[in-house]
Enzyme design. Structure first.
Site, PDB file in Angstrom:
ATOM      1  N   ASP A 419       0.858  -1.165   0.000  1.00  0.00           N
ATOM      2  CA  ASP A 419       0.000   0.000   0.000  1.00  0.00           C
ATOM      3  C   ASP A 419       0.905   1.229   0.000  1.00  0.00           C
ATOM      4  OD1 ASP A 419      -2.194   1.648   0.052  1.00  0.00           O
ATOM      5  OD2 ASP A 419      -3.201   0.572   1.659  1.00  0.00           O
ATOM      6  N   CYS A 420       0.377   2.346  -0.440  1.00  0.00           N
ATOM      7  CA  CYS A 420       1.234   3.490  -0.721  1.00  0.00           C
ATOM      8  C   CYS A 420       1.868   4.057   0.545  1.00  0.00           C
ATOM      9  CB  CYS A 420       0.452   4.547  -1.478  1.00  0.00           C
ATOM     10  SG  CYS A 420      -0.051   3.948  -3.097  1.00  0.00           S
TER      11      CYS A 420
END
Length: 889
Positions: A419-420
């Site tokens: 995930d970012c």
């Protein structure tokens, strides 16, 4: 005619093709760099929108590009200056989402005191674009010479332009993908390799490999989140389907896949003109565990069977090629967020630091099944690990979860992405490592292949230099990434000469695609209450409707989060106006509803034949990084609903637009509120679908994919408690219909039709013998269960049902097969085994057959996470029908 006048003529030509109700008129003011134009409305619907776009300034036609305008000069109208920083970057695709989401359409700007009357429209329905959509369309035309967007796809191995590339093995389509990947990796320097570890991968021009942005989204339509895909004049919008939670409410697997197929077709069409990527980080297959979770709207609900079936179908729709070759991908899907992730920002609990404490039974029984189905049954190309920790370890740095389970047990054919910023979170927020290099190393050694954002790219070289990882570890990661791009044809040369190369803008927002968005919304809408058959409305009996509520005429609200730019909008108000004369009043200025104009709303209700109240939430109440604190209608909405209902002389329909459930017990028990309808966030055609159901053009068939709890349920229940099963010693109530036995407002699977369906059991065995070997230990001692791994796993149980539509109109019906297993291993009180959706005409009869695998479908997960076949009585439920099945040794 001077150049400015010529520009005006061309601009109005463009506008008339897209926005027939606007024209531009030249302002008298002019300077050396800009010509100023006023937006002038040509019909009443456009009046309010134009008032928010007083003056738009365009560059003089003689200048080549807005990128040549200094930041100080680049103030494109008074509206833009309040929305974005005055900067040349306003033309870049990466900021266009900011423009879209920062601006409201006119009806959302209405004051709560203004009343409006509408008569049925005879012309075709159309919805007004947002201010930003209008401006962006104009801006694209003006700035066409700029390099903001290419009209060509991004791809490698362009042997036509550079024939020397044909000599590289990785460009040789005759070789196997593995050999091509090996050849490519072998040609890269370490610095070049590290450039492929991050989402904005740095290309290698000497090898004919361009930059590539891995981050595109397609949760319920192609989105511009992430910057890998964008909307401009070539493709100004894409079909926006209902938010996932409403689509899931249809319980229609074929619909799930059909939507995925349309989304991938539009994605490929956009890719072919340089407007999209090929790797889409969707779907979200987390379990909707707690009703306050802001991202529950993105999920298919609370049940592992439903979420798993949705995941597989949607992934197949996205990825499946016309030839069915599993080694090729139409686009690459990604199942997220792995795993046990469903807290964003609740009180003092943040997703970045939350340690999800999960016992093995809940992990394998609830949280993992959708991800397993994604990989094993859906053959998904990617899995995204989440921000949170699970039992003290960051998911993106846990070798057991990544290399052990995803790639080892489930055999992922693809890549694992973070995930970012989650690799950075491991170091900066969770303090799991002492240095950035350690965070990069631990994640890579755990099995992470790609870092969303730049953190790994910044620190990977130092990690190698420090001996924390080897270059071979980098090779492994980028090999998984390249292998996925190989399956997408990224290294096969010009995509226009490959499968799907004929797709283009004409294949986006087609009439068929938009009709599917309407159909998806219709199938998902759930009718929860319908006293005395007050719905559907009959147009000859209901001639005037008072439409009231802060969500009655919204646009962006209807598409929830992770959206793109829709082809068009039809609001609930606009949908109802198509059928009946309407009076309209917001009642509240917004969904927060801190103030309510109850008197004005009630006065409309008194005069109308019927009332439709469109209430609920929006992204200010529930969204990513924002969980709810309660389950009540916000602010004074409840008071508004109650007093309007009391004033009404005709039927009152409460339409709830929300991602999660709400405690509407007050409305459920109020006889003046004759109907309650949940419409989720219904997508671009939500208004049409709502009107279709209210006026009986469509028989509602949606069923709730999540439990609606009373407010009392959450008052003493922390979101941070991940246990699914109840604890009687502490009073912990448990979660979801599978384990919670307390009071509900509405239950999982609830929903009403305008007709009636009845079920009869045709065939089902009373006993199933596992046929254990005589030497099996359970032959000599009493066992409560046996491992679901024996030779008996080939056994199936056939259940046949007859279903009849006993009503007076055609309708769709979902046949749910629930199971109550023997009470061993803290098994669920009820569990959805499978389901099937049917369309039946009046008095029509159909036979439904379910073939149940003994080990897969009739097993439970024990305390250690292993599947067991419980011995004893199973109760099968279909509607009110119950049937006992005994499994013996």
């Amino acid at each position: 005619m001077n150049s400015a006048s010529k520009s005006l003529k061309v601009l109005n030509s463009v506008l008339s093709s897209k926005f027939s109700y606007f024209q531009l008129k030249m302002d008298t003011s002019k300077d050396d760099d800009f010509t100023f134009y006023k937006v002038v409305p040509t019909d009443f619907e456009a009046k309010d929108l134009a008032s928010h776009v007083n003056v738009i300034a365009f560059k003089d036609p003689q200048r080549k590009s807005l990128n040549q305008v200094s930041p100080k000069e680049n103030t494109v109208g008074s509206l833009f200056s309040t929305v974005v920083d005055s900067s040349p970057e306003i033309l870049n695709a990466s900021v266009r989402k900011k423009l879209v989401t920062s601006t409201k359409v006119p009806f959302e700007k209405e004051t709560n005191t203004k009343q409006m009357s509408y008569h049925r429209q005879t012309r075709g329905n159309r919805a007004l674009p947002s201010v930003s959509t209008l401006l962006l369309s104009i801006l694209f035309f003006i700035s066409k010479p700029s390099n903001a967007q290419s009209s060509s796809p991004v791809f490698a191995c362009d042997v036509i332009t550079n024939p020397s590339l044909a000599g590289y093995g990785f460009c040789n389509t005759g070789l196997k993908a593995e050999a091509r990947v090996t050849d490519l990796v072998g040609r890269l320097t370490l610095v070049e390799k590290i450039g492929f570890l991050v989402s904005k991968s740095t290309g290698v021009s000497r090898l004919g490999i361009p930059d590539y942005n891995w981050w595109s989204e397609a949760l319920h339509g192609v989105s511009d989140v992430g910057g890998g895909s964008s909307f401009t004049g070539l493709v100004p919008g894409a079909t926006s389907f209902p938010q996932v939670i409403l689509t899931a409410a249809s319980f229609n697997v074929s619909l799930f896949q059909a939507i995925g197929k349309v989304v991938s077709t539009e994605a490929r069409a956009m890719y072919n003109v340089g407007a999209a990527g090929l790797t889409f980080w969707s779907p979200n297959v987390n379990i909707f565990r707690d009703p306050r979770w802001g991202r529950g709207q993105e999920t298919p609900g609370e049940d592992p069977t439903l979420v798993s079936k949705y995941a597989v179908a949607y992934v197949k729709g996205l990825q499946g090629t016309d030839g069915g070759d599993p080694n090729r991908l139409k686009v690459a899907a990604c199942c997220k967020h792995y795993t046990a992730y469903d807290v964003d920002n609740w009180k003092d609990v943040s997703r970045y630091t939350f340690n999800s404490v999960v016992n093995q039974q809940d992990m394998d029984d609830t949280f993992q099944p959708p991800f397993r189905s994604c990989v094993v049954d859906g053959n998904v190309a990617s899995v995204m690990c989440s921000y949170n920790q699970v039992n003290g370890k960051p998911t993106c740095a846990d070798p057991d979860l990544l290399s052990g389970v995803i790639r080892g047990q489930w055999k992922l054919n693809g890549y694992i992405v973070s995930d970012c910023d989650s690799v950075e979170v491991i170091y900066a927020n969770q303090h799991y490592t002492k240095t950035p290099e350690e965070a990069v190393a631990k994640s890579m050694l755990a099995g992470l292949d790609l870092n969303c954002d730049h953190f790994t790219g910044q620190h990977a070289m130092d990690a190698v230099d420090a001996g924390l990882v080897n270059e071979s570890d980098v090779d492994t990661a980028i090999s998984n990434n390249f292998a996925t791009l190989m399956r997408l044809g990224f290294f096969d040369g010009d995509p226009k000469k490959q499968p799907y190369g004929n797709l283009g803008p004409q294949d986006v927002c087609t009439a068929e695609n938009q009709e599917l968005a309407r159909e998806a919304a219709r199938q998902g809408i759930v009718l929860l209450k319908n006293s005395d058959g007050s719905l559907p409305f009959l147009p000859y009996a209901i001639k005037t409707v008072a439409v009231i509520g802060p969500n009655a005429n919204v646009t962006d609200t209807m598409i929830g989060n992770y959206h793109g730019v829709p082809c068009k909008y039809t609001t609930p108000l606009q949908g109802l106006v198509e059928t009946v004369s309407v009076t309209y009043q917001k009642g509240c200025p917004d969904v927060a509803c801190t103030e309510a104009d109850i008197d004005s709303a009630a006065s409309l209700a008194v005069l109308a034949d019927a009332v439709v109240l469109v209430m609920g939430t929006d992204l200010s109440i529930e969204r990513e990084d924002h969980d709810r604190l309660d389950l009540l209608l916000p602010g004074k909405q409840q008071q508004l609903v109650t007093e309007v209902a009391n004033a009404a002389n005709g039927p009152v329909v409460l339409v709830i637009m929300s991602g999660g459930g709400l405690d509407v017990t007050f409305a459920k028990n109020n006889p003046k509120i004759t109907s309650i309808m949940w419409v989720g966030f219904p997508g671009q055609a939500g208004g049409l679908a709502i009107a279709d159901v209210i006026f009986g053009r469509y028989n509602p068939s949606g069923r709730l994919p999540m439990t609606w709890y009373p407010q009392s349920y959450v008052e003493n229940l922390p979101m941070s408690n991940m246990n699914m099963r109840p604890d009687n010693s502490t009073g912990y109530p448990g979660r979801s219909y599978r384990f919670y036995t307390g009071e509900t407002v509405y239950s999982f699977g609830d929903g009403i039709s305008y007709t009636q369906f009845h079920h009869w059991l045709i065939r089902a065995p009373g006993f199933v013998s596992l046929g254990l070997d005589p030497s099996h230990p359970c032959r000599s001692s009493k066992c409560l269960s046996v491992d679901a791994t024996g030779t008996y796993c080939g056994k199936t149980v056939e259940v046949q049902l007859e279903v009849i539509n006993a009503g007076t109109r055609e309708g769709s019906h979902t046949v749910f097969l629930f199971m109550t297993p023997p009470a061993v291993h803290r098994s669920p009180v009820k569990h959805l085994v499978t389901f099937e959706k049917l369309l039946l005409g009046r008095t029509e009869i159909a036979v439904v057959r379910f073939d149940l695998d003994v080990c897969k479908d009739l097993s439970v997960v024990d305390e250690t996470g292993k599947r067991q076949i419980a011995l004893g009585e199973y109760v099968l439920h279909v509607g009110s029908l119950k049937y006992s099945l005994y499994i013996t040794i």
